[in-house]
Design a protein around this motif. Structure first.
Motif, PDB file in Angstrom:
ATOM      1  N   LEU A  39      -1.434  16.665  -0.403  1.00 47.73           N
ATOM      2  CA  LEU A  39      -2.797  16.131  -0.388  1.00 47.73           C
ATOM      3  C   LEU A  39      -2.846  14.766  -1.064  1.00 47.73           C
ATOM      4  O   LEU A  39      -3.498  13.836  -0.587  1.00 47.73           O
ATOM      5  N   THR A  40      -2.149  14.643  -2.184  1.00 47.60           N
ATOM      6  CA  THR A  40      -2.113  13.356  -2.880  1.00 47.60           C
ATOM      7  C   THR A  40      -1.471  12.287  -2.008  1.00 47.60           C
ATOM      8  O   THR A  40      -1.952  11.153  -1.934  1.00 47.60           O
ATOM      9  N   TRP A  41      -0.378  12.660  -1.344  1.00 41.54           N
ATOM     10  CA  TRP A  41       0.269  11.688  -0.454  1.00 41.54           C
ATOM     11  C   TRP A  41      -0.680  11.270   0.663  1.00 41.54           C
ATOM     12  O   TRP A  41      -0.767  10.102   1.016  1.00 41.54           O
ATOM     13  N   TRP A  42      -1.381  12.239   1.179  1.00 38.34           N
ATOM     14  CA  TRP A  42      -2.352  11.931   2.232  1.00 38.34           C
ATOM     15  C   TRP A  42      -3.355  10.887   1.732  1.00 38.34           C
ATOM     16  O   TRP A  42      -3.683   9.923   2.406  1.00 38.34           O
ATOM     17  N   TRP A  43      -3.808  11.096   0.513  1.00 32.33           N
ATOM     18  CA  TRP A  43      -4.787  10.191  -0.105  1.00 32.33           C
ATOM     19  C   TRP A  43      -4.161   8.823  -0.337  1.00 32.33           C
ATOM     20  O   TRP A  43      -4.796   7.797  -0.144  1.00 32.33           O
ATOM     21  N   MET A  44      -2.883   8.825  -0.688  1.00 36.12           N
ATOM     22  CA  MET A  44      -2.243   7.524  -0.901  1.00 36.12           C
ATOM     23  C   MET A  44      -2.012   6.794   0.428  1.00 36.12           C
ATOM     24  O   MET A  44      -1.861   5.582   0.458  1.00 36.12           O
ATOM     25  N   TRP A  93      -2.735  -1.467  -1.133  1.00 34.23           N
ATOM     26  CA  TRP A  93      -3.205  -2.379  -2.171  1.00 34.23           C
ATOM     27  C   TRP A  93      -2.018  -3.124  -2.798  1.00 34.23           C
ATOM     28  O   TRP A  93      -2.059  -4.319  -3.002  1.00 34.23           O
ATOM     29  N   LEU A 116      -0.351  21.051  -2.276  1.00 34.13           N
ATOM     30  CA  LEU A 116      -1.228  20.262  -3.140  1.00 34.13           C
ATOM     31  C   LEU A 116      -0.717  18.840  -3.298  1.00 34.13           C
ATOM     32  O   LEU A 116      -1.483  17.879  -3.226  1.00 34.13           O
ATOM     33  N   ILE A 172      -0.696  19.066   6.813  1.00 36.52           N
ATOM     34  CA  ILE A 172      -1.698  18.406   5.986  1.00 36.52           C
ATOM     35  C   ILE A 172      -1.736  16.912   6.254  1.00 36.52           C
ATOM     36  O   ILE A 172      -2.790  16.311   6.401  1.00 36.52           O
ATOM     37  N   TRP A 203      10.872  13.269  -1.123  1.00 39.99           N
ATOM     38  CA  TRP A 203      10.336  13.247  -2.492  1.00 39.99           C
ATOM     39  C   TRP A 203      10.272  14.666  -3.062  1.00 39.99           C
ATOM     40  O   TRP A 203      10.633  14.912  -4.207  1.00 39.99           O
ATOM     41  N   ALA A 251      -3.501   3.323  -1.572  1.00 35.72           N
ATOM     42  CA  ALA A 251      -3.015   2.683  -2.791  1.00 35.72           C
ATOM     43  C   ALA A 251      -1.751   1.888  -2.518  1.00 35.72           C
ATOM     44  O   ALA A 251      -1.482   0.891  -3.175  1.00 35.72           O
ATOM     45  N   PHE A 252      -0.969   2.320  -1.532  1.00 33.56           N
ATOM     46  CA  PHE A 252       0.252   1.565  -1.182  1.00 33.56           C
ATOM     47  C   PHE A 252      -0.134   0.223  -0.566  1.00 33.56           C
ATOM     48  O   PHE A 252       0.469  -0.806  -0.863  1.00 33.56           O
ATOM     49  N   TYR A 309      -8.394   3.355   1.968  1.00 36.65           N
ATOM     50  CA  TYR A 309      -8.245   3.213   0.520  1.00 36.65           C
ATOM     51  C   TYR A 309      -6.785   3.293   0.058  1.00 36.65           C
ATOM     52  O   TYR A 309      -6.512   3.577  -1.090  1.00 36.65           O
TER      53      TYR A 309
END
Lengths: 315, 298, 367
Positions: free
Chosen positions: A142-147, A157, A139, A254, A186, A154-155, A152
């Motif tokens: 998944l967040t890391w993937w999104w980051m 940005w 899970l 993932i 991490w 976030a890094f 999009y």
């Protein structure tokens, strides 16, 4: 024996003792039978779903793709010649070694920092630092993937805010390799931290006081007191972590699914792709089995460390 | 180092030499600052999960300004998931699989640990070592042959296969923890119980389990963690949504081709991470004690 | 309540080590017997075999007229108090005491009555709801005894029950145990390494050494008529003095003990017959420090003056211990504190030879 109260019962006793031996053996036997029965579920579980599959894997790895013919070591030869698989070996080792070294160093630093602060505050800080390790890895990945998302991120940005260009996090081989390692670090650092913290707490305070009186400075204390006292737990933790990191599946599957250009594949993800997704069970089994030597190597040293430790404690 | 020791040290240092005191204060504050930096770094992903989960799909796709903050927080993602039958199904499956796994694992490992720590039988020493070695076998080593075996058992795409397989991951370590805790119970306690008239199972149930409760809790949390978070087995063996558990359900259901519903995915991650976070928040001490004892006792 | 018999019992551990080498012992009903000896003498092993916690290699153990060799501990109807108390840490004091009765399916009110009675005897009524960790060492010891009492067993077994207590509490609990036995005169086997505990508690003391019984007897018998040098040295504090000596002819057709050229003391006439056979032989003279005291002018028959050079003086208040060396052998005397004694000076002493013991140097047997 100056006691005159005993009654001579010679012949009777020896006659009885012959019959009793069996009764006594029966008693001991009953105890070990009970012991064995209590272990039986464990034995069955391990035999059916660990030992048997291990041998079955060896058998499977020697069949052809349709599992109709015996090909000996053909699958292993085929894999070793394949460029993708060479990348898998390289990435697996790079991934495991880099990640474990970083986790060990960071975990050690964190444990020391934690050890510096008063005990009653440690609990809160420890709780916060353990969060990465508490969330199921699939899970949080998944967040890391999104980051790391190409459009999009976030890094990116944040980088843009400082005037840097976008980084194609998962799109370029070496950067993607770095990303998989970063996520593993991490996730795994907190485990090292709590292990080391427990080890640090077990070093007797008098040793530090004695070394301070002997004139040791902070660095000398670290090298002559702390590290030798923690040697066992450090080696065991590192080897444990080496095994789990080497066999990691979740992060790579993932984050990159092995891409780009198969540069981030590790043994587990490649076996999954070949064996489950492409349906070449024997090749997948052969691929997994390549993990065995290094696992056995690490397991041997873990076990040796553990038994040595146990003996030291017993002594 | 206990708080009182530190305080006493600090007090003594202040009396003796002010600079020493100041040096210690710097070390303390330096530690806090460094730890603060690490905590921020470590908590970035969970924080981002929370922020994204509160955003609507529109806000995500038309990102304006910082992605780290949410401008129009809404619970629509959570509401969607809670009322989404598939998600309910995954959650329920996860709960069923986990409860059964924990129950099976604990029964197997407590019985075995009791036997291995107290009732030596022929080969029990070898078995203890074997249990430990089994713990070192990662799931990714055997998932291919297990795929065949599960297939032969007719359990492919049936979450019951997880109830069979997860204990192989949980039981070795749980047994190891419990052997450690049981061995630390003084033998006189068993002897007192024997004289009081207890049989072996009564001894286990009425003396060993209550006395080793911290170990039981630690082992239970371990089994729970393994079962709740495992990813490879369900990914390899389950493929229809009525059988999936949370970890694979979220990925396969909320990612359709290349359409990522990030708001919903992140909300699902949060909801799925909730049980472990709650359990760890309350029982962290037991778990950490059990883990470190397992490693340090050997 | 019942008598206990140990018949030719041997305990051999794996590897052939014999912890108990065939002992015989009969314990009468209501009797309080203490097994005493140095660590490793087999006393605890013997007790644990009576309890059924150790298997018997050979021989028989009888409790109340039955051979119990193959009877598991729970069916032997015994109760045991352990050195570290072995209280169940998760149960209250009440539950600890009630556990054995609950397992034996006693009715609830009967359990309560028995626990309350035992608690009253041991003065632990206010502690019944507490957990063991909230109790002091002495209180834990009482609870452990209470757990034994409630069962009303045939035999009480105590395995060094006072070793974990500090010196003051040990004395107090010793009295307590004696009082309990007077109230509830159950047959008791008590193991200790402390000879004072053994002497004060026992109806009969069993001195063990190296897996065999050295002597069985009442405390008085052991003190006055030790059977061996081991018993003579083990019982009594400070320990008996042992001096190598030779028996030779004395004045008036009697015998004398020659310790050194300057120390030759006459054997009391009452003992001349007993020791006659050893004339001219090398022997060991045993005399307790309390039978070696300051010189008094009006002696009794059998009292002999001996002058020794003082080495160390230890005033204890009600008495003073003085240490000497006689040809390299340490000797201790117990003198009146009013007597002047200073290191280096000669001190005139009286030896009460009515209390002397003579033993063979090789076997240590007292003759």
């Amino acid at each position: 024996m100056a006691d005159g109260t005993s009654v001579p019962i010679g012949g009777l006793a020896s006659a009885k003792s012959a019959g009793r031996k069996t009764a006594m053996q029966k008693f001991a036997q009953r105890r070990s039978t009970t012991g064995f029965l209590l272990c039986l579920p464990l034995i069955l579980l391990v035999a059916c779903f660990v030992v048997y599959p291990a041998f079955y894997a060896i058998y499977l790895s020697m069949l052809n793709k349709k599992m109709t013919a015996f090909v000996g070591l053909g699958n292993f030869q085929f894999l070793l010649k394949r460029h993708t698989f060479q990348l898998v070996i390289f990435q697996s080792c790079l991934f495991a070694i880099t990640a474990v070294v970083l986790k060990a160093l960071l975990g050690f630093t964190l444990a020391h920092l934690m050890h510096n602060i008063p005990g009653k505050n440690q609990k809160i800080w420890r709780g916060l630092l353990l969060v990465p390790w508490v969330i199921p890895l699939a899970l949080s990945t998944l967040t890391w993937w999104w980051m790391f998302d190409p459009s999009y991120s976030a890094f990116n940005w944040v980088l843009n805010q400082f005037g840097f260009a976008n980084v194609p996090w998962l799109g370029v081989g070496w950067i993607a390799r770095f990303c998989t390692i970063a996520v593993n670090v991490w996730y795994g650092t907190p485990f090292f931290m709590i292990m080391y913290l427990a080890a640090l707490k077990s070093v007797p305070e008098q040793l530090y006081e004695a070394s301070a009186i002997d004139g040791a400075n902070a660095v000398q204390k670290l090298f002559f007191v702390t590290l030798p006292m923690m040697r066992n737990i450090i080696s065991i933790t590192v080897l444990f972590s080496l095994i789990t990191t080497f066999a990691d599946f979740d992060i790579v599957r993932i984050l990159t699914a092995g891409g780009p250009q198969d540069m981030t594949h590790v043994f587990a993800t490649y076996a999954f792709q070949v064996g489950i997704q492409s349906g070449d069970i024997p090749l997948g089994a052969a691929d997994s089995l390549f993990m065995f030597p290094i696992l056995a190597f690490a397991a041997f040293f873990v076990l040796r460390g553990v038994t040595k430790r146990t003996k030291e404690i017993a002594a | 180092m206990s708080a009182s020791v530190t305080e006493r040290r600090v007090a003594v240092a202040a009396q003796r030499k002010n600079s020493l005191h100041r040096q210690r204060m710097w070390a303390l504050w330096g530690s806090y600052i460094a730890l603060g930096v690490f905590v921020v770094m470590f908590l970035v992903p969970p924080f981002y999960t929370l922020m994204t989960s509160l955003k609507s799909s529109a806000e995500i796709s038309a990102q304006v300004g910082s992605p780290w903050l949410v401008k129009h927080p809404s619970l629509e993602n959570f509401w969607y998931l809670i009322t989404y039958p598939n998600f309910q199904r995954y959650y329920l499956n996860s709960v069923i699989v986990t409860i059964l796994t924990v129950a099976v694992s604990m029964v197997i490992s407590v019985l075995a640990a009791f036997s291995l720590s107290r009732m030596g039988f022929w080969g029990s020493q070898t078995l203890s070592t074997g249990v430990f070695l089994t713990y070192l076998v990662p799931p990714s080593l055997l998932f291919i042959p297990l795929f065949q075996i599960i297939g032969q058992l007719g359990l492919i795409n049936n979450f019951w296969c997880l109830v069979i397989l997860y204990p192989t991951l949980a039981v070795p370590f749980c047994t190891w923890i419990m052997i450690g805790y049981f061995s630390s119970i003084p033998r006189e306690l068993d002897e007192a119980a024997l004289i009081d008239g207890a049989g072996y199972l009564q001894m286990l149930w009425k003396i060993f389990i209550p006395v080793a409760m911290p170990g039981i809790i630690a082992a239970t949390i371990f089994a729970f963690t393994v079962s709740w978070g495992a990813f490879l087995y369900p990914l390899a063996y389950l493929y229809t949504s009525n059988q999936m558990v949370l970890t694979v359900g979220i990925i396969s259901d909320l990612i359709r081709g290349d359409v990522f519903q990030w708001g919903k995915i992140m909300a699902a991650c949060l909801l799925a991470s909730l049980p472990p976070i709650v359990i760890y928040a309350f029982l962290m001490d037991y778990y950490v004690a059990g883990l470190t004892a397992g490693a340090t006792k050997g | 309540m019942a008598e206990v018999s140990v018949r030719k019992v041997v305990k051999e551990y794996e590897g052939g080590v014999q912890a108990v080498k065939g002992i015989d012992l009969d314990i009468a009903d209501h009797e309080f017997v203490v097994l005493v000896g140095p660590s490793g003498c087999g006393k605890s092993t013997t007790l644990r075999m009576i309890a059924g916690l150790e298997e018997i290699t050979s021989g028989e153990i009888w409790i109340g007229g039955d051979v119990v060799n193959d009877v598991p501990p729970r069916d032997r109807d015994i109760a045991m108090v352990f050195q570290n108390y072995a209280l169940y840490p998760h149960m209250s004091v009440f539950d600890n005491m009630a556990f054995g009765l609950k397992l034996r399916k006693f009715p609830k009110d009967e359990i309560k009555r028995r626990v309350d009675d035992a608690a009253r005897i041991l003065d632990i009524v206010p502690l019944l709801d507490r957990k063991p960790r909230a109790l002091s060492g002495g209180q834990r010891q009482r609870v452990a005894m209470g757990r034994a009492i409630v069962r009303n067993p045939k035999v009480f077994l105590f395995d060094e029950p006072l070793s974990n207590l500090d010196a003051k509490l040990r004395v107090q609990m010793r009295t307590e145990i004696k009082k309990v036995h007077q109230t509830i005169p159950t047959t008791t086997v008590y193991v200790t390494h402390d000879q004072i505990e053994a002497m004060t508690l026992a109806d009969r003391v069993v001195v063990m050494n190296g897996g065999v019984i050295e002597q069985v007897g009442t405390p008085q018998e052991l003190y006055h008529n030790p059977a061996s040098r081991f018993v003579a040295g083990f019982i009594g504090s400070p320990a008996m003095n042992f001096l190598p000596c030779r028996i030779q002819d004395g004045a008036n057709g009697g015998l004398a003990v020659r310790v050194t050229d300057s120390i030759i003391v006459p054997i009391p006439p009452a003992r001349v017959d007993r020791y006659g056979a050893y004339k001219g032989k090398e022997m060991v003279l045993g005399i307790r420090p309390e039978h070696l005291f300051e010189h008094r002018d009006h002696g009794k028959p059998g009292w002999t003056r001996v002058d020794l050079p003082v080495d160390v003086v230890e005033p204890m208040g009600m008495e003073t211990m003085v240490h000497f060396f006689v040809e390299g052998t340490p000797v201790c005397a117990r003198i009146d504190p009013a007597t002047h004694a200073a290191p280096g000076e000669m001190l005139p002493l009286t030896a009460d030879l009515n209390q002397m013991h003579l033993m063979l140097p090789d076997t240590g047997r007292v003759v």
